[in-house]
Enzyme design. Structure first.
Site, PDB file in Angstrom:
ATOM      1  CG  ASN A  28     -30.111  -6.983  32.253  1.00 47.50           C
ATOM      2  OD1 ASN A  28     -29.816  -5.816  32.034  1.00 47.50           O
ATOM      3  ND2 ASN A  28     -31.203  -7.542  31.751  1.00 47.50           N
ATOM      4  CD  GLU A  29     -34.153  -4.524  32.050  1.00 51.55           C
ATOM      5  OE1 GLU A  29     -35.006  -5.381  31.755  1.00 51.55           O
ATOM      6  OE2 GLU A  29     -34.007  -3.462  31.430  1.00 51.55           O
ATOM      7  CE1 TYR A  81     -33.827   0.873  25.706  1.00 54.66           C
ATOM      8  CE2 TYR A  81     -34.433  -0.083  27.824  1.00 54.66           C
ATOM      9  CZ  TYR A  81     -33.625  -0.063  26.703  1.00 54.66           C
ATOM     10  OH  TYR A  81     -32.602  -0.981  26.577  1.00 54.66           O
ATOM     11  CD  GLU A  97     -30.757  -2.626  28.929  1.00 53.57           C
ATOM     12  OE1 GLU A  97     -31.915  -2.442  28.468  1.00 53.57           O
ATOM     13  OE2 GLU A  97     -30.381  -3.714  29.404  1.00 53.57           O
ATOM     14  CD  GLU A 134     -30.429  -8.368  25.189  1.00 47.80           C
ATOM     15  OE1 GLU A 134     -31.079  -9.231  25.809  1.00 47.80           O
ATOM     16  OE2 GLU A 134     -30.744  -7.159  25.171  1.00 47.80           O
TER      17      GLU A 134
END
Length: 553
Positions: free
Chosen positions: A216-217, A289, A352, A59
């Site tokens: 994204n997201e 995460y 991710e 990124e």
């Protein structure tokens, strides 16, 4: 949750486990051992392991691009057309299959046109992350000079042998611009004005980009949509996109962690136009995460984080216990996907994943989100890759966050300095699994038990995966216990072990990590193994990641 993207805007060992000082470098050598067993079932294949499970994520954030990948063609730092040469060399070693760019949250603020054409004519734009950059960060971290755009990224992928995976801006650009980006990348030489623009930059032939992320997201920084709203946008963005002879694989913005409602709501809305709409989706992105080391005391995104370097044994176990959650997320979302997509045409793309700590461990001051990976992160990463290997029919791709100078990075770099992290060594070890036939492998070992403050907790004491490549068996395993080895009997019914080698990453210090000054403080050690028939007796050291390569007959 969106809070994890906003956290930058805001400015242990306990009784009952092991009596060592807080932040102790707990010595693993000379410890007691547990009796364990591994059985590799050659007649129970699970499916081929896609090399794309070993993908990466880059990124335009902090020093990932500028100072990490891109140093500039006129730099005194060894480079290949502006791309850091040592990074290129290392990525070729690990057989990097696919790289995602430009985000992340950055993607939904990025105009791809800013990054094409003559470099000196490209506009400077405010980076998505500018508001959280510290005062001492370089100007190109706050204001993107666009020196590294589509052409440079695709060239980087070609240099390292990877496929490009481009994440499109769904939040702030219209669907037409997505169409045009595909046209710029993939239209035949001389066919369109955009093909001629590509040729003017030295790229006459099309890039043949297959993988495209549609936002994204989108539940958060990518538009703050509901699942149903996003599904409508996905259909609109992906309808009648020209393929130019290249099969396009559209990856939908999927759930965060255990957001089961997002997965169900998105797919239910997609099929309101008929079940045939499922064929337009290659993969559903899952982000996960491991971050909460508060031992259950809070769910606050900032307060719950631990330190990357200063941690005790409970913190070690807490992170790895969170890592185990990945398997339940994969199976849970897969089950929900099957309720609507009964033939499982759509696969999971875990684009991710990794640990996320609080700021403070960055090797280069001012690099936001950079953290220094230790042996703990190597064990976490090995455990995660083993989980992916065990579910080859479900997972089409995964992308570790992120490649360099960020979270769970394989590499750290600054100016002319560079080092491979323990995570990078794990990816090098595990590359041998790529393309192999995953086999059901049964690990039997005593669980790891520890005190989570006043509450007992436990998780698996030995885990791993196995893959077969003709007559070569690759077996990887992590022993998460900080003090006890696993004396293990490895059985392979129906085969005889002819020869074997072992590669192990471990240290007597659970905080072990590499730096620019000590680039080989922790590296894998290799040796031969003594083999006898169908059974191999092997010693898995405490706090270790191991790869066994066994030739069968």
């Amino acid at each position: 949750m969106i809070e994890r993207r906003e956290f930058l805007r805001n400015g242990l060992l306990t009784a009952g486990l092991l009596l060592v000082p807080k932040y102790s470098s707990f010595a693993a050598s000379g410890s007691s051992a547990r009796n364990c067993r591994v059985e590799v079932l050659l007649d129970e294949p699970l499916g081929a392991i896609s090399p794309n499970i070993y993908g990466h994520f880059t990124e335009n954030l902090g020093a990932v691009i500028y100072d990490g990948i891109w140093v500039g063609e006129k730099s005194s730092i060894p480079n290949v057309n502006g791309i850091r040469k040592e990074l290129v060399d290392q990525m070729r070693k690990i057989k990097a299959p696919v790289i995602r760019f430009p985000g992340g949250c950055f993607a939904d603020s990025y105009d791809w046109r800013d990054g094409i054409g003559p470099a000196d004519k490209r506009p400077r734009r405010t980076n998505f992350w500018e508001q959280v950059e510290p005062p001492n960060s370089p100007p190109n971290h706050k204001y993107d000079p666009n020196h590294f755009g589509t052409n440079e990224f695709v060239h980087f992928c070609k240099l390292v042998g990877s496929q490009p995976y481009l994440a499109a801006n769904l939040r702030s650009l219209p669907a037409e611009e997505f169409y045009r980006w595909v046209e710029y990348c993939n239209s035949p030489a001389g066919s369109t004005t955009l093909a001629e623009m590509r040729a003017a930059s030295g790229n006459t032939e099309p890039f043949q980009v297959r993988f495209w992320g549609v936002g994204n997201e989108s539940w958060g920084c990518g538009g703050n949509f509901t699942a149903q709203e996003y599904a409508v946008e996905f259909r609109r963005f992906t309808t009648w996109v020209p393929s130019f002879g290249q099969e396009l694989a559209f990856i939908a913005s999927g759930p965060n962690d255990d957001s089961w409602d997002w997965t169900r709501g998105f797919l239910e809305e997609i099929v309101r136009k008929g079940p045939g709409q499922l064929r337009s989706i290659y993969g559903l992105a899952l982000h996960y995460y491991a971050w909460n080391l508060s031992r259950g005391s809070t769910r606050d995104w900032n307060a719950g984080k631990g330190d990357a370097l200063k941690f005790d044994v409970v913190d070690w176990y807490e992170l790895l216990r969170q890592g185990e959650v990945m398997e339940s997320l994969i199976t849970g979302h897969w089950q929900i996907m099957g309720e609507i997509d009964r033939e499982h045409q759509i696969k999971l793309v875990v684009d991710e994943w990794g640990p996320w700590y609080r700021p403070g461990s960055e090797m280069t001051p001012g690099d936001i989100l950079e953290q220094t990976p230790t042996l703990r992160d190597a064990v976490f990463s090995g455990m995660t890759l083993d989980i992916f290997n065990q579910h080859p029919e479900k997972i089409a791709m995964a992308n570790c966050a992120q490649l360099i100078n960020c979270l769970n990075s394989l590499y750290l770099a600054h100016e002319d300095k560079f080092c491979v992290t323990p995570v990078g060594h794990v990816f090098d070890m595990y590359a041998a699994h790529q393309g192999g036939q995953s086999l059901r492998t049964v690990f039997s070992a005593p669980s790891v038990h520890y005190q989570r403050d006043a509450n007992p907790a436990s998780f698996a004491g030995l885990k791993g995966s196995a893959s077969l490549h003709d007559k070569v068996l690759v077996l990887t395993a992590v022993n998460p216990h900080v003090s006890q080895a696993c004396e293990t009997e490895i059985g392979i019914p129906g085969a005889t072990i002819k020869s074997g080698t072992a590669s192990t990453l471990t240290s007597t210090d659970i905080h072990a990590h590499n730096t620019f000054e000590q680039r080989e403080a922790i590296v894998p050690q290799s040796r031969g193994v003594e083999t006898k028939g169908q059974v191999l007796n092997y010693h898995f050291p405490p706090a270790s990641v191991t790869k066994l390569t066994l030739t069968l007959q």
